[in-house]
Design a protein around this motif. Structure first.
Motif, PDB file in Angstrom:
ATOM      1  N   GLU A 108       0.851  -1.183   0.000  1.00  0.00           N
ATOM      2  CA  GLU A 108       0.000   0.000   0.000  1.00  0.00           C
ATOM      3  C   GLU A 108       0.887   1.233   0.000  1.00  0.00           C
ATOM      4  O   GLU A 108       1.529   1.552   1.008  1.00  0.00           O
ATOM      5  N   SER A 109       0.964   1.909  -1.141  1.00  0.00           N
ATOM      6  CA  SER A 109       1.830   3.073  -1.276  1.00  0.00           C
ATOM      7  C   SER A 109       1.008   4.352  -1.322  1.00  0.00           C
ATOM      8  O   SER A 109      -0.124   4.366  -1.825  1.00  0.00           O
ATOM      9  N   LYS A 110       1.579   5.431  -0.805  1.00  0.00           N
ATOM     10  CA  LYS A 110       0.907   6.718  -0.742  1.00  0.00           C
ATOM     11  C   LYS A 110       1.596   7.731  -1.651  1.00  0.00           C
ATOM     12  O   LYS A 110       2.794   7.654  -1.896  1.00  0.00           O
ATOM     13  N   LEU A 111       0.812   8.699  -2.115  1.00  0.00           N
ATOM     14  CA  LEU A 111       1.363   9.790  -2.922  1.00  0.00           C
ATOM     15  C   LEU A 111       1.563  11.056  -2.099  1.00  0.00           C
ATOM     16  O   LEU A 111       2.030  12.069  -2.624  1.00  0.00           O
ATOM     17  N   ARG A 164      -2.525   2.727  -7.970  1.00  0.00           N
ATOM     18  CA  ARG A 164      -1.504   3.253  -7.058  1.00  0.00           C
ATOM     19  C   ARG A 164      -0.312   2.298  -6.973  1.00  0.00           C
ATOM     20  O   ARG A 164       0.842   2.724  -6.879  1.00  0.00           O
ATOM     21  N   GLN A 165      -0.604   1.008  -7.012  1.00  0.00           N
ATOM     22  CA  GLN A 165       0.467   0.012  -6.959  1.00  0.00           C
ATOM     23  C   GLN A 165       1.381   0.135  -8.181  1.00  0.00           C
ATOM     24  O   GLN A 165       2.616   0.088  -8.064  1.00  0.00           O
ATOM     25  N   LEU A 166       0.790   0.328  -9.338  1.00  0.00           N
ATOM     26  CA  LEU A 166       1.573   0.471 -10.562  1.00  0.00           C
ATOM     27  C   LEU A 166       2.405   1.747 -10.534  1.00  0.00           C
ATOM     28  O   LEU A 166       3.573   1.755 -10.956  1.00  0.00           O
ATOM     29  N   VAL A 167       1.831   2.825 -10.029  1.00  0.00           N
ATOM     30  CA  VAL A 167       2.564   4.091  -9.912  1.00  0.00           C
ATOM     31  C   VAL A 167       3.740   3.934  -8.944  1.00  0.00           C
ATOM     32  O   VAL A 167       4.834   4.455  -9.181  1.00  0.00           O
ATOM     33  N   ALA A 172       9.663   3.687  -8.072  1.00  0.00           N
ATOM     34  CA  ALA A 172      10.871   2.992  -7.647  1.00  0.00           C
ATOM     35  C   ALA A 172      11.840   2.792  -8.805  1.00  0.00           C
ATOM     36  O   ALA A 172      13.053   2.959  -8.649  1.00  0.00           O
ATOM     37  N   LEU A 173      11.316   2.459  -9.975  1.00  0.00           N
ATOM     38  CA  LEU A 173      12.175   2.230 -11.133  1.00  0.00           C
ATOM     39  C   LEU A 173      12.823   3.521 -11.616  1.00  0.00           C
ATOM     40  O   LEU A 173      13.959   3.514 -12.105  1.00  0.00           O
ATOM     41  N   LYS A 178      20.063  -0.081  -7.194  1.00  0.00           N
ATOM     42  CA  LYS A 178      20.795  -1.316  -7.459  1.00  0.00           C
ATOM     43  C   LYS A 178      19.957  -2.526  -7.053  1.00  0.00           C
ATOM     44  O   LYS A 178      20.032  -3.578  -7.693  1.00  0.00           O
ATOM     45  N   VAL A 179      19.206  -2.368  -5.959  1.00  0.00           N
ATOM     46  CA  VAL A 179      18.387  -3.449  -5.430  1.00  0.00           C
ATOM     47  C   VAL A 179      16.966  -2.941  -5.257  1.00  0.00           C
ATOM     48  O   VAL A 179      16.746  -1.901  -4.635  1.00  0.00           O
ATOM     49  N   LEU A 180      16.003  -3.664  -5.809  1.00  0.00           N
ATOM     50  CA  LEU A 180      14.603  -3.296  -5.714  1.00  0.00           C
ATOM     51  C   LEU A 180      13.885  -4.336  -4.857  1.00  0.00           C
ATOM     52  O   LEU A 180      13.893  -5.530  -5.159  1.00  0.00           O
ATOM     53  N   LEU A 181      13.281  -3.871  -3.764  1.00  0.00           N
ATOM     54  CA  LEU A 181      12.535  -4.731  -2.856  1.00  0.00           C
ATOM     55  C   LEU A 181      11.047  -4.531  -3.101  1.00  0.00           C
ATOM     56  O   LEU A 181      10.565  -3.397  -3.056  1.00  0.00           O
ATOM     57  N   LEU A 182      10.322  -5.607  -3.339  1.00  0.00           N
ATOM     58  CA  LEU A 182       8.906  -5.521  -3.683  1.00  0.00           C
ATOM     59  C   LEU A 182       8.090  -6.409  -2.750  1.00  0.00           C
ATOM     60  O   LEU A 182       8.382  -7.599  -2.611  1.00  0.00           O
TER      61      LEU A 182
END
Length: 267
Positions: A108-111, A164-167, A172-173, A178-182
């Motif tokens: 759950e990410s916020k803007l 929101r998840q896609l955004v 993040a991209l 170097k390392v992406l945590l999902l």
């Protein structure tokens, strides 16, 4: 049925590069008044991650999967043990520098009251990057992830959970870590979009050696995506294997049994 035993740490073989991430005997406990020593969340977790790896972390609810991601992103500190980034111990790395290299995307990410455009640009604005560079990165990733340009003017309240998840993934991209945590990155996306996101992420690991560590109990996606799988249960690491070595049918049955057992404990 044989009893599972937690793994002992053995460095991975057949790697010509140094481990990008290394966790050594990590313990994490929650402080509770009733237990002076704290409630154990993670116990004796050790593993290595190499550049370009695609790691899937699976396990039943309450296994400690999200807690592990938060430790790697330094949102929490381990009760015991050490974490290294490129042979440098975490305590020796400034937190801001570490999070520029290791980025976490939560379910759950916020803007934070921003429009999508502002939220995507914000991490790069903080780095004082030129506006042209910022816009080029935004344009690139909304195209790669098939994000409609009309979303850019929308706020958080005008987006669905999946949008929101896609955004959040795009943001993040854009940082180019170097390392992406999902953490369950496709839980609110439909099957077609999920498959496309996984394809984009796979290509990123192959072309830029970006490392991805992903919590995802959608085993069909994990099987196609990951190069290595970690199985957690009750805060302990029971499986650390290459995807090609996994018996996915047995893994699915093990996961169902563990989830049923966890559900019984709540009744």
């Amino acid at each position: 049925m044989c009893t599972l035993r937690p793994l002992r740490f053995v460095p991975l073989e057949n790697h010509t590069t140094t481990a990008q991430l290394r966790l050594e005997q990590i313990n994490l406990s929650a402080k509770l008044k009733a237990q002076l020593q704290g409630y154990p969340i993670l116990q004796d977790i050790s593993f290595e991650v190499f550049p370009g790896d695609r790691i899937a972390i699976v396990g039943p609810s309450g296994a400690g999967k999200t807690s592990l991601l938060r430790l790697i992103n330094r949102l929490n500190q381990p009760t015991r043990g050490k974490i290294y980034l490129e042979n440098q111990e975490y305590s020796q790395i400034p937190t801001l520098q570490l999070r520029r290299e290791i980025t976490l995307v939560l379910q759950e990410s916020k803007l934070l009251g921003m429009t999508v455009q502002q939220a995507l640009a914000y991490p790069l604005v903080l780095r004082n990057l030129p506006q042209q560079t910022i816009q080029q990165r935004i344009d690139h990733w909304i195209e790669q992830l098939h994000i409609p340009s009309e979303w850019l003017g929308r706020t958080e309240l005008q987006l669905s959970t999946g949008q929101r998840q896609l955004v959040a993934i795009a943001r993040a991209l854009i940082i180019q870590p170097k390392v992406l945590l999902l953490d369950e990155p496709t839980s609110a996306l439909d099957a077609g979009i999920s498959a496309h996101v996984m394809q984009v992420l796979t290509q990123l690991t192959q072309t830029h050696q970006t490392t991805i560590v992903m919590v995802n109990n959608q085993l069909d996606l994990a099987q196609v995506f990951c190069t290595r799988l970690l199985y957690l249960q009750q805060g302990q690491l029971f499986t650390n294997q290459a995807a090609s070595q996994i018996n996915w049918i047995n893994l699915r049955e093990r996961l169902i049994q563990a989830e049923n057992k966890a559900a019984e404990e709540w009744i």
